[in-house]
Every structure is written in structure tokens, then in C-alpha cells.
Design a protein around this motif. Sequence first.
Motif, PDB file in Angstrom:
ATOM      1  N   LEU A  58       0.830  -1.213   0.000  1.00  0.00           N
ATOM      2  CA  LEU A  58       0.000   0.000   0.000  1.00  0.00           C
ATOM      3  C   LEU A  58       0.864   1.262   0.000  1.00  0.00           C
ATOM      4  N   ARG A  59       1.887   1.238   0.870  1.00  0.00           N
ATOM      5  CA  ARG A  59       2.740   2.441   0.890  1.00  0.00           C
ATOM      6  C   ARG A  59       3.429   2.663  -0.462  1.00  0.00           C
ATOM      7  N   ARG A  60       3.888   1.572  -1.106  1.00  0.00           N
ATOM      8  CA  ARG A  60       4.525   1.709  -2.410  1.00  0.00           C
ATOM      9  C   ARG A  60       3.529   2.200  -3.471  1.00  0.00           C
ATOM     10  N   ALA A  61       2.274   1.684  -3.422  1.00  0.00           N
ATOM     11  CA  ALA A  61       1.266   2.128  -4.387  1.00  0.00           C
ATOM     12  C   ALA A  61       0.929   3.601  -4.200  1.00  0.00           C
ATOM     13  N   ILE A  62       0.831   4.009  -2.925  1.00  0.00           N
ATOM     14  CA  ILE A  62       0.541   5.439  -2.658  1.00  0.00           C
ATOM     15  C   ILE A  62       1.668   6.311  -3.174  1.00  0.00           C
ATOM     16  N   ASP A  63       2.924   5.870  -2.959  1.00  0.00           N
ATOM     17  CA  ASP A  63       4.058   6.669  -3.476  1.00  0.00           C
ATOM     18  C   ASP A  63       4.026   6.745  -4.998  1.00  0.00           C
ATOM     19  N   GLU A  64       3.731   5.604  -5.664  1.00  0.00           N
ATOM     20  CA  GLU A  64       3.648   5.629  -7.130  1.00  0.00           C
ATOM     21  C   GLU A  64       2.524   6.538  -7.618  1.00  0.00           C
ATOM     22  N   ARG A  65       1.371   6.515  -6.877  1.00  0.00           N
ATOM     23  CA  ARG A  65       0.268   7.404  -7.274  1.00  0.00           C
ATOM     24  C   ARG A  65       0.678   8.865  -7.156  1.00  0.00           C
ATOM     25  N   ASP A  66       1.355   9.198  -6.051  1.00  0.00           N
ATOM     26  CA  ASP A  66       1.795  10.598  -5.885  1.00  0.00           C
ATOM     27  C   ASP A  66       2.789  10.993  -6.974  1.00  0.00           C
ATOM     28  N   GLU A  67       3.701  10.091  -7.323  1.00  0.00           N
ATOM     29  CA  GLU A  67       4.654  10.403  -8.396  1.00  0.00           C
ATOM     30  C   GLU A  67       3.936  10.585  -9.733  1.00  0.00           C
ATOM     31  N   ALA A  68       2.896   9.742  -9.995  1.00  0.00           N
ATOM     32  CA  ALA A  68       2.144   9.874 -11.252  1.00  0.00           C
ATOM     33  C   ALA A  68       1.407  11.204 -11.312  1.00  0.00           C
ATOM     34  N   ARG A  69       0.817  11.628 -10.197  1.00  0.00           N
ATOM     35  CA  ARG A  69       0.140  12.922 -10.178  1.00  0.00           C
ATOM     36  C   ARG A  69       1.116  14.072 -10.442  1.00  0.00           C
ATOM     37  N   LEU A  70       2.302  13.963  -9.844  1.00  0.00           N
ATOM     38  CA  LEU A  70       3.306  15.005 -10.090  1.00  0.00           C
ATOM     39  C   LEU A  70       3.721  15.017 -11.560  1.00  0.00           C
TER      40      LEU A  70
END
Length: 445
Positions: A142-154
Amino acid sequence: MTSRLFSRVNAAFERHLPEQRLFLKSEEGTRFIRLRPITQASIILGSAVMVGWTVIVTSFFLIDTISAGNARELAEREQAMYQERLNALALERDARAADASAAQDRFALAMDQVSAMQTQLLDGEQRSRELEIAVDVIQATLRRAIDERDEARLAQAALQSELQADTGTQLTAAEREQELEQTLAFLNQALELTAVERDTGYTMVAQAEEEINRLNFQAALTDERSSRVFRQLEEAVAVSMEPLDEMFRAAGMNTEDLIDAVRRGYSGQGGPLTPILSTSGEPADGLSMRANEVLESLDRINMYRIAAERLPLAMPVNGTFRNTSGFGPRGDPFNGSRRMHNGIDFAGARGTQIVAGGEGTVTRAGRMSGYGNIVEITHANGFMTRYAHLSRIRVSEGERVSRGELIGDMGCTGRCTGTHLHYEVHRNGTPVNPMTFIRAGRNVF
């Protein structure tokens, strides 16, 4: 003077006993004998004295016969009461043996339950560790998915800023917009998959928490059942140990010294006590400590049993008997002088079986002055027993005997007045009262 007195007496008796004549006829002739009144009175008086003496002697004889009959009836009643007492003791011994056997059965059942509970606890601990690892993996995902989502938004924000600031041709902008849309679609799909994995992770976390709660509840129930089982075991051990403690205290013996002696003699069969539940090097928990205490108590009971087998606590006569003389000073049966009696006498029928009072080694089997045929057995802890006046010896020197094993027959050899067993118990060379040990042994055997 004497003739006148004699004449007066004759005259006085003549009124009641007139003179009589007895005629005796023979071949030579006829003679007569005069029976004067005083002679008749003397004959009557002598006859009366003889009849009275006969009546008195007969009365004394009848009185003695009746008294002897009462004594026999009293002895028979005492023998019957003693036999009833022996039967009651035998029933009590059987009941205690049944209680001990039931306690052993309960202990075996409890050990099976403890083993099953141990397996369940180990399985529960393994599943709990696996669930904890799964939860950690899901949280990391979950933490890795959240980080990837934040990077995708950026990245999406950066691409939009780049489109707005782009000064190139229309085709280049369209291509970049198409590429951006593909990137956004891929990111959205990744986000959806991440959300699904997140929801699945939350579901697995909830299930893991439910499983942990269930395992904790099951562990609490298992602890309660284990506590109840060990409480029953502790009560059974206490009940089994109490008569053994009373037996050794009644015999005036130190239980710790006995246990130390048994432990030294049986050290080759011992070993360290290990906990029932594995602690993996950690301090033992309450269940393991209670289990070790129960095992130590059972080991103590076993050592008590070994000590009781090796001590002279059993009755040496296997049959009907009567106690005719106790331990201590008494009148000698031959000359009546006051002498010390170092044992006790059991009178019975010739050939009554004589058995060993405890486990030991025969150190003497033969004749001894005053004792006749004897058997001496050396036991543990400085004890020795002597069996005297035997009609037959059935063991030999150096032979190892067990408690209750046949060693001879009752008889009347040596210095004795009748068939009986003279039984002595010596402790460190000093005679002691054998009934102290026989009464103590009745609580167990």
C-alpha cells in the motif's frame, strides 16, 4: 479318767446310734464285730468329710471348666474382631491402591490433554506469525502504491504545464497530448489496481485481526482448561502424598534423608526435568512452572514408594495369628525374672508363612543360640530385621528378597514355650519397636 470320758461319749451317742454287731461267717466259724456308737459316729463323720471334699473339688473343677470355656469364647471373639480388622485394613489398602491407580490414569489423561493443547498453541502461534508477516507485506505494498500514485500525479501536473508552455507545431502538441492521455490512462489503471489491492489488504487485515482475536480467545480458553487440569493434578498428587508423609512421620523417620538416600541409590535412572512447553531460551511461563512442579511431586511420590519398598513396614506373618508378647521389659516365660524383650511375638499354627517385612538382602540364615532357626535381612538406611524360632528356612545367605516374599515357616525352635514368630527390627544396631513400623505401613500397604 479317759475310760470314763469314753463311756460318757458312748452313752451320749447310744440314744441316736445304738451299738451294732456285724457277723462275719467263714469256714472256721462265725465271728462278729461290735460297732460302738462312737465308732459309728467317727465313720459317719469321715464319710461326711469325704463327701464334702468331693463336692468342693467337683465345684472348683466345674468353675475352672466354665472359666476356660469363657476364655476360649473371648479369644475366639477377639480373633474374629482382629480378622474383621484385617479385612477392613485390606479393603482400605485396596481402596488406596485404586485411588492411586485412578490418580495415575487422571495424570496420563491430563498429559494427553496438555500435549494436544501444546500442539494447538504452537499452530496458533505459527498462524499468528504468518498473518503478521502478511499484514506487513500488504502495508508495504500500500505504501509503495501510494508513493507511485503521488509520483504519477506530479508527472501529470508537469506534463500539463509543459503542454501549456509548449511553442512547437500543432502536430507536435497533438502527439504530446496523445502521449499524455496514454500515460494518464496507464496511471489511472495502476491507481485502480492499487485501490483494489488496498481494499483487499484492508479485508485481509480485518480477517487477520478477527483470526488473532479468535486465537487469543482460544488461547485464553486453553489456559483456563490447562489451569483446571493442573489444579486437579495438584490435588491428586497432594492426596497421594499425604498418607506417605504420615507413614514416615509415624515411623519417626526424616523424609528428606530418605529421599536423598533413594536419589543417591537411583541416580543412574534420573535426569534433569524439562518443561512440557518449549520456551526457546525464554523464561518459563506459569504453565511450564506448574507442570515442572507436578513432575517434581510425582518424582517425590515415586521415591517415597521406593523407600517404602526398601523399609521393613509390612506385617511379617501371612496368616492367622495372635500377638502374645510386645516390645519392652517383661517377665521371662521360663524363670519369671524381669528381662528386656527386643521384639514382638506372633503366635500361630505351625507352618504359617513368614514373609520379608521389606526389600533387602539375607545376611544370615541358620541357627542361633536362644533363637533357634533364624533369618536376618539387611535393609536400606541402616535397618535389619530378624525372624526367629522358624521350623523351616526357605532362603539362603546373600539372596535378594522383596517385601512380602516367603522366607520361612513358623515353628518352635530354640528357647520357646510354643509355636510363634519372634520378630525384631534394628536401626543402626539398636533394637526398636517393630509395631511402630507395622502400624505406619498399614496406611499404605
